[in-house]
Design a protein around this motif. Structure first.
Motif, PDB file in Angstrom:
ATOM      1  N   ALA A   1      -5.319   0.035  -4.782  1.00 28.26           N
ATOM      2  CA  ALA A   1      -6.222   0.749  -3.877  1.00 28.26           C
ATOM      3  C   ALA A   1      -6.622  -0.130  -2.695  1.00 28.26           C
ATOM      4  O   ALA A   1      -6.660   0.327  -1.544  1.00 28.26           O
ATOM      5  CB  ALA A   1      -7.461   1.212  -4.646  1.00 28.26           C
ATOM      6  N   ALA A   2      -6.900  -1.417  -2.970  1.00 32.19           N
ATOM      7  CA  ALA A   2      -7.280  -2.339  -1.892  1.00 32.19           C
ATOM      8  C   ALA A   2      -6.134  -2.529  -0.904  1.00 32.19           C
ATOM      9  O   ALA A   2      -6.354  -2.627   0.312  1.00 32.19           O
ATOM     10  CB  ALA A   2      -7.707  -3.679  -2.487  1.00 32.19           C
ATOM     11  N   THR A   3      -4.906  -2.562  -1.429  1.00 29.10           N
ATOM     12  CA  THR A   3      -3.739  -2.685  -0.549  1.00 29.10           C
ATOM     13  C   THR A   3      -3.603  -1.470   0.359  1.00 29.10           C
ATOM     14  O   THR A   3      -3.285  -1.583   1.553  1.00 29.10           O
ATOM     15  CB  THR A   3      -2.460  -2.860  -1.389  1.00 29.10           C
ATOM     16  OG1 THR A   3      -2.595  -4.009  -2.225  1.00 29.10           O
ATOM     17  CG2 THR A   3      -1.242  -3.026  -0.504  1.00 29.10           C
ATOM     18  N   GLY A   4      -3.847  -0.288  -0.213  1.00 36.54           N
ATOM     19  CA  GLY A   4      -3.801   0.918   0.601  1.00 36.54           C
ATOM     20  C   GLY A   4      -4.862   0.911   1.696  1.00 36.54           C
ATOM     21  O   GLY A   4      -4.591   1.310   2.840  1.00 36.54           O
ATOM     22  N   VAL A   5      -6.066   0.438   1.355  1.00 35.25           N
ATOM     23  CA  VAL A   5      -7.133   0.349   2.350  1.00 35.25           C
ATOM     24  C   VAL A   5      -6.753  -0.648   3.446  1.00 35.25           C
ATOM     25  O   VAL A   5      -6.941  -0.389   4.646  1.00 35.25           O
ATOM     26  CB  VAL A   5      -8.459  -0.056   1.684  1.00 35.25           C
ATOM     27  CG1 VAL A   5      -9.518  -0.377   2.744  1.00 35.25           C
ATOM     28  CG2 VAL A   5      -8.954   1.049   0.751  1.00 35.25           C
ATOM     29  N   LEU A   6      -6.195  -1.801   3.048  1.00 31.81           N
ATOM     30  CA  LEU A   6      -5.783  -2.814   4.018  1.00 31.81           C
ATOM     31  C   LEU A   6      -4.702  -2.275   4.952  1.00 31.81           C
ATOM     32  O   LEU A   6      -4.733  -2.510   6.167  1.00 31.81           O
ATOM     33  CB  LEU A   6      -5.286  -4.063   3.290  1.00 31.81           C
ATOM     34  CG  LEU A   6      -4.838  -5.241   4.170  1.00 31.81           C
ATOM     35  CD1 LEU A   6      -5.983  -5.723   5.047  1.00 31.81           C
ATOM     36  CD2 LEU A   6      -4.304  -6.377   3.290  1.00 31.81           C
TER      37      LEU A   6
ATOM     38  N   VAL B   1      -6.279  -0.077   7.479  1.00 30.46           N
ATOM     39  CA  VAL B   1      -6.978  -0.852   8.507  1.00 30.46           C
ATOM     40  C   VAL B   1      -5.987  -1.381   9.542  1.00 30.46           C
ATOM     41  O   VAL B   1      -6.220  -1.299  10.752  1.00 30.46           O
ATOM     42  CB  VAL B   1      -7.776  -2.004   7.864  1.00 30.46           C
ATOM     43  CG1 VAL B   1      -8.303  -2.966   8.931  1.00 30.46           C
ATOM     44  CG2 VAL B   1      -8.919  -1.460   7.025  1.00 30.46           C
ATOM     45  N   VAL B   2      -4.865  -1.950   9.052  1.00 29.98           N
ATOM     46  CA  VAL B   2      -3.842  -2.468   9.970  1.00 29.98           C
ATOM     47  C   VAL B   2      -3.295  -1.341  10.837  1.00 29.98           C
ATOM     48  O   VAL B   2      -3.080  -1.511  12.046  1.00 29.98           O
ATOM     49  CB  VAL B   2      -2.700  -3.152   9.186  1.00 29.98           C
ATOM     50  CG1 VAL B   2      -1.556  -3.539  10.121  1.00 29.98           C
ATOM     51  CG2 VAL B   2      -3.215  -4.373   8.450  1.00 29.98           C
ATOM     52  N   LEU B   3      -3.082  -0.173  10.235  1.00 31.07           N
ATOM     53  CA  LEU B   3      -2.571   0.974  10.975  1.00 31.07           C
ATOM     54  C   LEU B   3      -3.561   1.391  12.068  1.00 31.07           C
ATOM     55  O   LEU B   3      -3.170   1.706  13.201  1.00 31.07           O
ATOM     56  CB  LEU B   3      -2.308   2.134  10.019  1.00 31.07           C
ATOM     57  CG  LEU B   3      -1.770   3.431  10.636  1.00 31.07           C
ATOM     58  CD1 LEU B   3      -0.401   3.190  11.273  1.00 31.07           C
ATOM     59  CD2 LEU B   3      -1.692   4.522   9.582  1.00 31.07           C
TER      60      LEU B   3
END
Length: 511
Positions: A16-21, A24-26
């Motif tokens: 989930a944290a990777t998806g949030v990160l 954010v980058v996107l």
């Protein structure tokens, strides 16, 4: 720490944290920013894994597996041996298996051979009933509770295993007559220099490398894996992923693993079956997972020259199923062993742990990514030739300039280096009988392309049939087997029978 669970809570949180990160980058850097980040990470992983494989290959090239003087058959120090032979739908190869077992040169009063039969496999059970088994060979019917997998059968067998050493042979395995003596000699020698060595891995070879194109590439992979890669991993003090056959363990170490991982109970009431968790009963590459379990307990693995002949897949359909299981198991093992990273680093060491996780996860992931990279490369070249500037510019912009050139070098030089490595390996380590097969390895890139198919299939089965064992059929060319494996005089002596209850056919009852 079992494949019974796909993702732990911690892994779900990381996902989930990777998806949030990524979101954010996107948002901050746009689509190109996200794509450039992903491509940079991917190329870094490709380059790291390629360099790692070459380092291990050179480490293995500098050290051959030593042949040691064999102990005498009447040496009172020879350990007692439990030989586990999991069988499922293997009636066709059973006669050859029994013949191979009786050819093993070892005091039979010190051998306990357990044929592990699955409840419901009527054909194999009936074949065993009709077969005159040596007195030191016992058939054990594994209860039909829990997953029907090889590791669960082996765990069940550990409840009756009595040997000081334990080895697993598969149904199609044909160990050379001095196999056990060579393993004992290797174990004794390795433990004199490092008492932490509790397992020696034998060499697996194929008796049918010429039965089809898939068997040629399997043969080349096994030569490289057993004569170079595993030797290099052991020499560098890393964790070699064990193979499913011809691993010789000190049984006390396996029981130590069971103490660490507890027991599993399948079923309920009178039909409940409790087994020790030596192997992960839910993992379809339980051997690789066991290597990590042993490393967590600070045990080490060494190589030995004891050779076992196996049957290579001769058709692409068979290779597809078998390779699917291997890649699926690597994915599962990587996920399971990455659940407690800090604890694992403390017990295994940071380098050993990180390299093992890289082998387990990047091996199947790279097979998933390869077609995407090849398609991007082909599209880019075609766009340049055909004058499609929009397409070419889009692909160009996905790669920062340094990453573009590093990726190009990795794709071209890396693949050429690994291709040459496979050819040199087989020419160096193979016998004269198989040397002519090296000419087919110029098509290795086609084999690499094929292995992406089972990788995608493995990813799907990871989600839909994680602990379902896909059976590899055996026994398609037994006449060729007999021409390769030379017969020797059997040594069969009576031994005390097991105390477990039997029916009139001599089979041990389950449960």
């Amino acid at each position: 720490m079992s494949a019974a669970v796909l993702l732990s809570r911690g892994q779900l949180a990381v996902l989930a944290a990777t998806g949030v990160l990524a979101a954010v980058v996107l948002t901050v850097a746009g689509v190109y920013g996200l794509l450039r980040t992903l491509m940079t990470l991917m190329i870094a992983a490709y380059v790291s894994f390629t360099v790692f494989k070459l380092i291990v290959w050179f480490a293995g090239a500098r050290r051959a597996i030593p042949d040691r003087p064999l102990p005498s058959l009447d040496d009172p120090a020879l350990p007692t041996y439990t030989v586990l032979v999991p069988l499922y739908q293997e009636a066709a190869v059973l006669p050859g298996l029994i013949t191979a077992i009786t050819r093993i040169r070892y005091p039979t009063e010190r051998m306990q051979v357990l044929l592990l039969l699955e409840t419901g496999d009527d054909e194999t059970i009936e074949t065993v009933r009709r077969t005159a088994l040596p007195s030191y060979v016992t058939a054990v019917i594994v209860p039909d509770a829990g997953p029907r997998t090889k590791p669960k059968a082996c765990n069940y067998a550990m409840t009756v295993a009595t040997g000081e050493f334990t080895v697993i042979f598969d149904a199609e395995d044909r160990p050379e007559p001095d196999h056990l003596l060579k393993a004992v000699a290797a174990m004794w020698a390795e433990r004199r220099s490092d008492p932490r060595v509790i397992c020696v891995q034998g060499i697996l070879s194929f008796w049918n490398p010429r039965s089809g194109i898939p068997s040629v590439f399997y043969w080349a992979e096994y030569v490289a894996h057993f004569h170079w890669m595993l030797v290099g991993l052991c020499r560098l003090g890393l964790i070699p992923p064990l193979c499913g056959s011809s691993n010789h363990f000190r049984t006390e170490a396996l029981r130590h693993v069971a103490e660490e991982y507890g027991t599993l109970t399948f079923g309920s009431g009178d039909r409940a079956v409790t087994v020790p968790s030596v192997w992960d009963s839910y993992n379809v590459t339980e051997d690789a997972d066991l290597a990590a379990r042993l490393a967590r307990l600070d045990y080490r693995v060494a190589m030995c020259p004891a050779r076992t002949y196996e049957e290579a897949p001769h058709r692409l359909s068979v290779a597809l199923r078998q390779r699917t299981r291997w890649l699926q198991g690597y994915l599962v093992t990587g996920l399971v062993q990455s659940r407690r990273p800090l604890r694992s680093i403390r017990s295994m060491g940071a380098m050993r742990y990180l390299v093992f996780i890289m082998m387990m996860l990047w091996t199947p992931i790279s097979a998933l990514l390869n077609p995407i990279i090849w398609a991007l490369s082909a599209t880019y070249v075609l766009a340049r030739i055909s004058g499609w500037p929009v397409v070419a510019t889009f692909i160009d912009d996905m790669f920062p300039t340094p990453v573009h050139y590093v990726g190009l070098i990795a794709m071209v030089a890396g693949n050429v280096a690994l291709g040459i490595q496979s050819i040199v390996t087989t020419l160096y380590a193979t016998s004269d009988r198989d040397a002519g097969l090296a000419k087919y390895l110029s098509l290795t890139f086609l084999w690499w392309a094929f292995t992406s198919l089972p990788a995608y299939r493995a990813a799907w089965r990871l989600l839909t049939a994680r602990s379902t064992w896909e059976k590899t059929p055996h026994g398609h060319d037994q006449s060729q087997e007999q021409s390769v494996i030379r017969p020797t005089a059997p040594t069969v002596e009576p031994v005390a029978e097991t105390s477990r209850p039997r029916d009139e056919s001599g089979l041990v009852h389950s449960g």
